[in-house]
Design a protein around this motif. Structure first.
Motif, PDB file in Angstrom:
ATOM      1  N   LEU A   8      40.697  65.213  47.254  1.00 14.45           N
ATOM      2  CA  LEU A   8      39.149  65.032  46.832  1.00 14.45           C
ATOM      3  C   LEU A   8      38.854  63.539  46.432  1.00 14.45           C
ATOM      4  O   LEU A   8      37.816  63.223  46.740  1.00 14.45           O
ATOM      5  N   ALA A   9      39.860  62.926  46.206  1.00 16.20           N
ATOM      6  CA  ALA A   9      39.486  61.394  45.648  1.00 16.20           C
ATOM      7  C   ALA A   9      39.081  60.748  47.083  1.00 16.20           C
ATOM      8  O   ALA A   9      38.308  59.939  47.134  1.00 16.20           O
ATOM      9  N   GLY A  10      39.524  61.354  48.117  1.00 14.61           N
ATOM     10  CA  GLY A  10      39.474  60.618  49.558  1.00 14.61           C
ATOM     11  C   GLY A  10      37.959  61.020  50.055  1.00 14.61           C
ATOM     12  O   GLY A  10      37.385  60.591  51.042  1.00 14.61           O
ATOM     13  N   GLN A  11      37.378  62.050  49.305  1.00 18.81           N
ATOM     14  CA  GLN A  11      35.694  62.298  49.758  1.00 18.81           C
ATOM     15  C   GLN A  11      34.821  61.347  48.816  1.00 18.81           C
ATOM     16  O   GLN A  11      33.771  61.444  49.134  1.00 18.81           O
ATOM     17  N   MET A  12      35.382  60.518  48.014  1.00 19.59           N
ATOM     18  CA  MET A  12      34.798  59.587  47.372  1.00 19.59           C
ATOM     19  C   MET A  12      34.500  58.272  48.041  1.00 19.59           C
ATOM     20  O   MET A  12      35.474  57.736  48.674  1.00 19.59           O
ATOM     21  N   GLN A  13      33.402  57.303  47.864  1.00 20.81           N
ATOM     22  CA  GLN A  13      33.258  55.997  48.566  1.00 20.81           C
ATOM     23  C   GLN A  13      34.566  55.193  48.059  1.00 20.81           C
ATOM     24  O   GLN A  13      34.821  54.294  48.878  1.00 20.81           O
ATOM     25  N   HIS A  14      34.513  55.107  46.751  1.00 21.13           N
ATOM     26  CA  HIS A  14      35.540  54.099  46.021  1.00 21.13           C
ATOM     27  C   HIS A  14      36.532  54.722  45.206  1.00 21.13           C
ATOM     28  O   HIS A  14      36.399  56.226  45.057  1.00 21.13           O
ATOM     29  N   ARG A  15      37.746  53.943  45.142  1.00 25.27           N
ATOM     30  CA  ARG A  15      38.902  54.662  44.405  1.00 25.27           C
ATOM     31  C   ARG A  15      39.776  53.737  43.560  1.00 25.27           C
ATOM     32  O   ARG A  15      39.978  52.516  44.088  1.00 25.27           O
ATOM     33  N   LEU A  16      39.684  54.142  42.270  1.00 22.36           N
ATOM     34  CA  LEU A  16      40.425  53.185  41.355  1.00 22.36           C
ATOM     35  C   LEU A  16      41.677  54.044  40.944  1.00 22.36           C
ATOM     36  O   LEU A  16      41.358  54.909  40.465  1.00 22.36           O
ATOM     37  N   HIS A  17      42.601  53.229  40.593  1.00 24.16           N
ATOM     38  CA  HIS A  17      43.915  54.017  39.880  1.00 24.16           C
ATOM     39  C   HIS A  17      44.214  53.460  38.637  1.00 24.16           C
ATOM     40  O   HIS A  17      44.116  52.020  38.228  1.00 24.16           O
ATOM     41  N   LEU A  18      44.364  54.013  37.402  1.00 25.48           N
ATOM     42  CA  LEU A  18      44.585  53.473  36.039  1.00 25.48           C
ATOM     43  C   LEU A  18      45.967  53.625  35.757  1.00 25.48           C
ATOM     44  O   LEU A  18      46.792  54.675  35.928  1.00 25.48           O
ATOM     45  N   ALA A  19      46.713  52.513  35.381  1.00 30.28           N
ATOM     46  CA  ALA A  19      48.059  52.785  34.953  1.00 30.28           C
ATOM     47  C   ALA A  19      48.577  51.709  34.017  1.00 30.28           C
ATOM     48  O   ALA A  19      47.641  50.430  34.215  1.00 30.28           O
ATOM     49  N   LEU A  20      49.162  51.935  33.239  1.00 29.58           N
ATOM     50  CA  LEU A  20      49.474  51.075  32.122  1.00 29.58           C
ATOM     51  C   LEU A  20      48.297  50.578  31.224  1.00 29.58           C
ATOM     52  O   LEU A  20      48.221  49.239  31.007  1.00 29.58           O
ATOM     53  N   GLY A  21      47.306  51.408  31.029  1.00 31.30           N
ATOM     54  CA  GLY A  21      45.956  50.921  30.334  1.00 31.30           C
ATOM     55  C   GLY A  21      45.335  50.072  30.942  1.00 31.30           C
ATOM     56  O   GLY A  21      44.067  49.334  30.429  1.00 31.30           O
ATOM     57  N   GLN A  22      45.340  49.733  32.364  1.00 33.29           N
ATOM     58  CA  GLN A  22      44.667  48.725  33.389  1.00 33.29           C
ATOM     59  C   GLN A  22      44.436  49.377  34.654  1.00 33.29           C
ATOM     60  O   GLN A  22      45.034  50.254  34.943  1.00 33.29           O
ATOM     61  N   ILE A  23      43.371  48.964  34.973  1.00 31.32           N
ATOM     62  CA  ILE A  23      43.122  49.321  36.560  1.00 31.32           C
ATOM     63  C   ILE A  23      44.069  48.656  37.481  1.00 31.32           C
ATOM     64  O   ILE A  23      44.280  47.418  37.524  1.00 31.32           O
ATOM     65  N   ALA A  24      44.830  49.564  38.373  1.00 25.99           N
ATOM     66  CA  ALA A  24      46.081  48.801  38.899  1.00 25.99           C
ATOM     67  C   ALA A  24      45.265  48.464  40.355  1.00 25.99           C
ATOM     68  O   ALA A  24      46.239  47.965  40.925  1.00 25.99           O
ATOM     69  N   GLY A  25      44.069  48.593  40.484  1.00 27.65           N
ATOM     70  CA  GLY A  25      43.427  48.078  41.717  1.00 27.65           C
ATOM     71  C   GLY A  25      43.180  49.247  42.708  1.00 27.65           C
ATOM     72  O   GLY A  25      43.301  50.365  42.611  1.00 27.65           O
TER      73      GLY A  25
END
Ligand SMILES: Nc1ncnc2c1ncn2[C@@H]1O[C@H](COP(=O)(O)OP(=O)(O)OP(=O)(O)O)[C@@H](O)[C@H]1O
Length: 222
Positions: A202-219
């Motif tokens: 489902l994430a692949g259907q969106m234009q952008h994607r961010l990953h949250l890890a250890l309280g920060q956006i991991a990129g």
């Protein structure tokens, strides 16, 4: 920019002491953009959505939504943002059992003073709900109920749609179908969409994607 989140911080008091769930989160989202937010269970995705939706207050950082710094708003101002600018879809459908489907769809638009009968009809039509409008939520399948919940969120034409695992309790085929409809309608309204999901597909259907890890956006995720 529709949404700018800068150095956002949130700490929960727990029995074991303070727990820094968000440790300086930055993200931006423009009108018409779709962004998937992934991250392990407990990484703070729902917390972030609640802060952006004005349902809870951060301990640091800034959220500027449609030109307004949420920190400058009092309770009344935040409630107005929740009713008008932002629409939220949760995993639980949260429909009102005593209201017919037509009135569930219209509910938030009426609350916000932005009821538009023609737009509600369009939403029902596009969501395949026209033959269900005189029924009650308990008479609908899970997939149908979630489509009602999405139509209800879009009825006041929010500028930003926040979705927390909106298809999380639907089977995979139904989830993909419901998400596709939601993406189409969000694109039509020109809203921004920030969606939490566990599903790579489902994430692949969106234009952008961010990953949250250890309280920060991991990129961004490739
Ligand atoms: N009100 C609260 N008080 C204390 N701790 C909380 C509170 N709300 C959430 N937490 C904790 O903060 C962490 C992040 O919770 P959150 O629900 O934001 O994560 P999530 O990434 O959405 O998780 P999931 O994918 O399982 O829904 C978890 O460890 C949770 O136990």
């Amino acid at each position: 920019m529709l949404l700018t989140v800068t150095d956002l911080r949130k700490t929960y008091a727990t029995a074991d002491g303070p727990f820094d769930v968000l440790r300086g989160v930055d993200l931006t989202l423009d009108a018409g953009e779709t962004l998937a937010l992934t991250g392990e269970s407990g990484s703070g995705k729902s917390t972030l959505l609640h802060l952006i939706g004005g349902l809870d207050a951060p301990d640091g950082g800034r959220i500027v939504l449609d030109g307004t710094d949420l920190a400058t708003l009092d309770d009344t101002g935040r409630a107005a943002v929740r009713r008008g600018t932002v629409g939220v879809v949760f995993q639980q459908f949260n429909l009102i059992p005593s209201l017919k489907i037509a009135d569930n769809i219209a509910f938030q638009a009426r609350l916000a003073g932005r009821y538009d009968a023609a737009w509600c009809q369009t939403l029902a039509d596009r969501m395949g709900l026209v033959s269900q409008l005189n029924k009650y939520p308990e008479q609908l399948s899970g997939g149908q109920q979630q489509r009602v919940a999405i139509a209800r969120t879009l009825a006041p034409r929010p500028k930003l749609v926040l979705a927390d695992e909106p298809t999380g309790n639907l089977d995979e085929a139904t989830a993909a179908n419901v998400l596709a409809l939601m993406l189409e309608l969000v694109a039509d309204t020109g809203a921004g969409l920030l969606m939490v999901t566990h599903s790579d597909r489902l994430a692949g259907q969106m234009q952008h994607r961010l990953h949250l890890a250890l309280g920060q956006i991991a990129g961004p995720v490739a």
